[in-house]
Design an enzyme around this catalytic site. Structure first.
Site, PDB file in Angstrom:
ATOM      1  N   ASP A 165       0.882  -1.168   0.000  1.00 51.45           N
ATOM      2  CA  ASP A 165       0.000   0.000   0.000  1.00 51.45           C
ATOM      3  C   ASP A 165       0.918   1.216   0.000  1.00 51.45           C
ATOM      4  O   ASP A 165       1.542   1.531   1.013  1.00 51.45           O
ATOM      5  CB  ASP A 165      -0.886  -0.036   1.255  1.00 51.45           C
ATOM      6  CG  ASP A 165      -1.684   1.256   1.459  1.00 51.45           C
ATOM      7  OD1 ASP A 165      -1.666   2.129   0.558  1.00 51.45           O
ATOM      8  OD2 ASP A 165      -2.315   1.393   2.522  1.00 51.45           O
ATOM      9  N   LYS A 198       2.816  11.128  -3.423  1.00 52.80           N
ATOM     10  CA  LYS A 198       1.795  10.429  -4.203  1.00 52.80           C
ATOM     11  C   LYS A 198       0.871  11.402  -4.942  1.00 52.80           C
ATOM     12  O   LYS A 198       0.368  11.101  -6.019  1.00 52.80           O
ATOM     13  CB  LYS A 198       0.967   9.544  -3.261  1.00 52.80           C
ATOM     14  CG  LYS A 198      -0.071   8.666  -3.946  1.00 52.80           C
ATOM     15  CD  LYS A 198      -0.710   7.748  -2.915  1.00 52.80           C
ATOM     16  CE  LYS A 198      -1.759   6.836  -3.509  1.00 52.80           C
ATOM     17  NZ  LYS A 198      -2.318   5.937  -2.475  1.00 52.80           N
ATOM     18  N   GLU A 248      -7.206   0.390  -4.646  1.00 54.17           N
ATOM     19  CA  GLU A 248      -7.261   0.294  -3.183  1.00 54.17           C
ATOM     20  C   GLU A 248      -8.590  -0.274  -2.680  1.00 54.17           C
ATOM     21  O   GLU A 248      -8.589  -1.162  -1.819  1.00 54.17           O
ATOM     22  CB  GLU A 248      -6.954   1.659  -2.558  1.00 54.17           C
ATOM     23  CG  GLU A 248      -5.474   2.012  -2.693  1.00 54.17           C
ATOM     24  CD  GLU A 248      -5.163   3.494  -2.520  1.00 54.17           C
ATOM     25  OE1 GLU A 248      -6.039   4.239  -2.052  1.00 54.17           O
ATOM     26  OE2 GLU A 248      -4.038   3.907  -2.858  1.00 54.17           O
ATOM     27  N   ASP A 290     -12.859   5.594   2.226  1.00 54.48           N
ATOM     28  CA  ASP A 290     -11.438   5.663   2.596  1.00 54.48           C
ATOM     29  C   ASP A 290     -11.052   7.087   2.986  1.00 54.48           C
ATOM     30  O   ASP A 290     -10.941   7.971   2.140  1.00 54.48           O
ATOM     31  CB  ASP A 290     -10.587   5.173   1.405  1.00 54.48           C
ATOM     32  CG  ASP A 290      -9.087   5.143   1.724  1.00 54.48           C
ATOM     33  OD1 ASP A 290      -8.669   5.707   2.758  1.00 54.48           O
ATOM     34  OD2 ASP A 290      -8.330   4.556   0.926  1.00 54.48           O
TER      35      ASP A 290
HETATM   36  P1  ADP Z   1      -3.045   7.493   3.802  1.00 57.25           P
HETATM   37  O1  ADP Z   1      -3.935   6.454   3.197  1.00 57.25           O
HETATM   38  O2  ADP Z   1      -3.356   8.868   3.327  1.00 57.25           O
HETATM   39  O3  ADP Z   1      -1.604   7.163   3.681  1.00 57.25           O
HETATM   40  P2  ADP Z   1      -3.727   6.549   6.498  1.00 57.25           P
HETATM   41  O4  ADP Z   1      -4.838   5.659   6.117  1.00 57.25           O
HETATM   42  O5  ADP Z   1      -2.486   5.929   7.018  1.00 57.25           O
HETATM   43  O6  ADP Z   1      -3.391   7.600   5.366  1.00 57.25           O
HETATM   44  O7  ADP Z   1      -4.322   7.556   7.590  1.00 57.25           O
HETATM   45  C1  ADP Z   1      -3.538   8.469   8.280  1.00 57.25           C
HETATM   46  C2  ADP Z   1      -4.438   9.363   9.114  1.00 57.25           C
HETATM   47  O8  ADP Z   1      -5.165   8.584  10.062  1.00 57.25           O
HETATM   48  C3  ADP Z   1      -3.682  10.413   9.876  1.00 57.25           C
HETATM   49  O9  ADP Z   1      -4.324  11.675   9.743  1.00 57.25           O
HETATM   50  C4  ADP Z   1      -3.794   9.904  11.303  1.00 57.25           C
HETATM   51  O10 ADP Z   1      -3.746  10.958  12.261  1.00 57.25           O
HETATM   52  C5  ADP Z   1      -5.162   9.272  11.296  1.00 57.25           C
HETATM   53  N1  ADP Z   1      -5.341   8.345  12.400  1.00 57.25           N
HETATM   54  C6  ADP Z   1      -4.593   7.258  12.695  1.00 57.25           C
HETATM   55  N2  ADP Z   1      -5.034   6.664  13.821  1.00 57.25           N
HETATM   56  C7  ADP Z   1      -6.117   7.386  14.250  1.00 57.25           C
HETATM   57  C8  ADP Z   1      -7.018   7.292  15.364  1.00 57.25           C
HETATM   58  N3  ADP Z   1      -6.884   6.341  16.285  1.00 57.25           N
HETATM   59  N4  ADP Z   1      -8.002   8.214  15.461  1.00 57.25           N
HETATM   60  C9  ADP Z   1      -8.113   9.196  14.554  1.00 57.25           C
HETATM   61  N5  ADP Z   1      -7.310   9.353  13.503  1.00 57.25           N
HETATM   62  C10 ADP Z   1      -6.311   8.451  13.339  1.00 57.25           C
HETATM   63 MG    MG Z   2      -4.651   4.937   2.251  1.00 54.19          MG
END
Ligand code: ADP
Ligand code: MG
Length: 621
Positions: free
Chosen positions: A25, A90, A190, A214
């Site tokens: 991913d 990205k 995805e 998502d």
């Molecule tokens: P991406 O797909 O854009 O790479 P992610 O799916 O990894 O991103 O999501 C990252 C986001 O999720 C960040 O903004 C992070 O702060 C938020 N996040 C992660 N854990 C939590 C949580 N327990 N509660 C709220 N937000 C969260």
């Molecule tokens: Mg993602």
């Protein structure tokens, strides 16, 4: 053929017929690598060396001495060394500066746009990097991580991309894999990976419509999929590429600063302090997913927040995601009741208010038992496992947004795969040569909806050489297009009588934005009428040129069989056609062609008779 891999821990060779394929991913905020465990058959996300974290922040830092670090270590430099710390790369994949446009100031590093290349580049210490190269650094890190963890070399991967990624962005992702030393077996959407992680679609009898919601760090997207007989079809996507958990963090920062009565600009001018507040805000947000109250303090700023306050702060962005869900459903031609499953993806879906809004909208329970951070990588690992031959094959369907075809005589577009065709697909057409003894034909591939290739987008060209000498029109050149599940086009030309063939893989040129795509489609509708008349004229010109050529050839080789008057009249009619070839009067040209045709047709018949009687004479009765 058996594959041999090297065990990195002891250098021994392992002879293994089924090579491990990993699932990646490659996220905007975080990236992750996973694989399916041979023994357990379950997908597993790989942790870092300390065995604590699975997520690799998608951040790259170039130290002053040019040493490169990726991930958690690089993230520390976001505030202290922003010009050398690259994040959200990205967002730049397959894009030109024009595409990035108003969002250019979102990035803390320098983005440049060269005239020679429509793609953006990123400048760090006078060195220029493409988003592909930068993404490859993240992929390399992931590759290294899994190789260390498993003690085995890995060279094949499945990488996920958002469903809305276009050809150029997918190709860019594939290239990043290649640079990282990974053969990318498949680019997977995805939301498809997320479905696979729940086992949806693995059973060919599954027939479902699902919504995948998502919400990541900086982007939001919702996809509506139809799953049938192991085929995943994207019915619609919607979203906002500048909406995500980062917005929640910013809302919290603003709230704290406002309550402190201090001036925001001067506070945040202190980069280090700004970064500390940002980290505090993200931590507070994450805690509030399970707790009701967080407290803290930074330099006299009270960092207290209740879940109720937080939910009020983020109501507006959440509402926007729901509006996008509504739009996606509408585009898919479905109602809320048609959706069988709602799958939650992305770290920000841990926020209870987000879950509640989505479940209220769809009036249904959510699928949220798989870790929303890992779900996409886990699904990618399952797809990887399928491709490595451990499970039955699954397809991934999509449609091609623009028609694909080749240039034919007079600059006309001959469509081979029409737009909106579901992919993977293949199609072929036959063509012939225009000139006697023609030894090569040039194949030029275009993408677009206009009748004349000059208005479309050229994707690539090549020549089929070595066609043995044959009279014009006798060669049979078959041009076949194979558009694979990733939207990559393979073009092959083959002369069927001799078997000579040539092929290319067309890399769709980078930098085609959704806007360009919309413009191309709009243009084709606006110019439909003039295109049609231009095509009709061009076809008449082609016909005229052809008849002039063949008639000239005919009178050259058969002059003795025609009377002087007939010869003169024919030459005159030929020059009349030639005179009209340059103009734009299609009807006059067609009339001239008609006259020449009518006059010369009887000659051909006469020649035939003579040929037959000659043949008869030769024979003794
Ligand atoms: P991406 O797909 O854009 O790479 P992610 O799916 O990894 O991103 O999501 C990252 C986001 O999720 C960040 O903004 C992070 O702060 C938020 N996040 C992660 N854990 C939590 C949580 N327990 N509660 C709220 N937000 C969260
Ligand atoms: Mg993602």
């Amino acid at each position: 053929m058996a594959k041999i891999s090297i065990n990195l821990s002891d250098g021994s060779l392992e002879n293994d017929s089924k090579e491990l394929v990993i699932g990646i991913d490659l996220g905007t905020t975080n990236s992750l690598v996973a694989y399916v465990d041979r023994d357990g058959g379950q997908p597993i996300a790989v942790k870092d060396e300390e065995g604590t974290n699975k997520l690799v922040p998608s951040v790259i830092h170039f130290a002053a001495d040019r040493a490169i670090v990726v991930g958690r270590e690089a993230k520390q430099y976001l505030a202290s060394d922003p010009a050398r710390t690259i994040y959200s790369v990205k967002r730049l994949m397959g894009k030109s500066l024009k595409d990035v446009g108003e969002h250019a100031d979102f990035f803390g590093y320098r983005i440049i746009d060269e005239d020679t290349d429509a793609l953006v580049k990123i400048e760090v210490d006078q060195k220029y990097y493409t988003p592909i190269e930068l993404s490859s650094l993240i992929l390399k890190q992931l590759k290294k991580r899994v190789e260390k963890a498993l003690g085995q070399a890995v060279s094949k991967a499945v990488i996920t991309v958002p469903a809305y990624f276009n050809d150029a962005q997918r190709q860019a992702t594939r290239d990043a894999g290649k640079i990282a030393g990974l053969e990318v077996l498949r680019i997977v959407n995805e939301p498809t990976a997320a479905s696979l992680a729940y086992g949806i679609g693995l059973d060919p009898s599954d027939k479902k419509k699902i919504a995948v919601y998502d919400l990541g760090g900086g982007t939001f997207d919702v996809s509506i999929l139809k799953i049938q007989q192991g085929i995943f079809e994207v019915l619609a996507t919607n979203g906002d590429t500048y909406l995500g958990g980062d917005d929640f963090d910013r809302a919290i920062i603003d709230y704290w600063i406002e309550r402190s009565g201090r001036d925001k600009a001067s506070l945040l001018a202190d980069k280090e302090l700004g970064q500390r507040i940002r980290i505090m805000a993200e931590e507070a947000k994450q805690k509030l997913s399970t707790e009701q109250l967080v407290e803290g303090e930074i330099e006299g700023i009270d960092c207290q927040l209740t879940r109720t306050n937080f939910e009020a702060l983020i109501k507006e962005p959440i509402d926007r995601t729901i509006a996008a869900c509504q739009a996606a459903l509408k585009d898919a031609g479905l109602g809320i009741g048609d959706i069988d499953e709602i799958i939650m993806v992305g770290g920000s879906t841990r926020v209870p208010a987000v879950k509640k809004a989505v479940s209220d909208f769809f009036q249904s329970e959510l699928q949220d038992s798989v870790d929303p951070d890992q779900i996409v990588a886990l699904g990618a690992a399952i797809q990887a496992d399928i491709l490595s031959g451990n499970q039955k094959d699954l397809l991934l369907l999509d449609v091609t947004p623009l028609s694909l075809g080749i240039e034919t005589m007079g600059g006309l577009m001959d469509v081979i795969i029409p737009r909106n065709t579901k992919i993977p697909t293949k199609a072929a057409r036959q063509y012939t040569t225009q000139v006697d003894g023609q030894a090569s034909v040039r194949i030029t591939v275009f993408q677009g909806e206009r009748d004349q290739v000059k208005h479309n987008r050229q994707l690539g060209k090549f020549s089929l050489n070595g066609i043995p000498g044959m009279p014009a029109g006798l060669a049979k050149v078959e041009v076949s297009f194979l558009l694979d599940a990733d939207g990559i086009l393979q073009v092959k030309a083959k002369e069927l009588r001799s078997g000579v063939e040539q092929s290319i893989q067309v890399k769709p040129q980078y930098g085609i934005s959704d806007k360009d795509l919309a413009t191309m489609l709009k243009d084709s509708i606006m110019h439909a009428e003039e295109d049609m008349s231009a095509r009709a004229l061009q076809e008449a010109v082609n016909e005229g040129e052809q008849i002039v050529l063949t008639t000239k050839k005919f009178i050259n080789s058969n002059a003795e069989l025609l009377s002087k008057e007939e010869l003169e009249k024919t030459r005159e009619l030929i020059s009349q056609v030639e005179g009209k070839l340059q103009g734009s009067d299609k009807d006059a040209l067609q009339a001239a062609i008609e006259k020449l045709n009518d006059f010369s047709r009887p000659f051909a018949e006469r020649i035939m008779d003579i040929a037959i009687s000659k043949a008869m004479k030769g024979k003794k009765i």
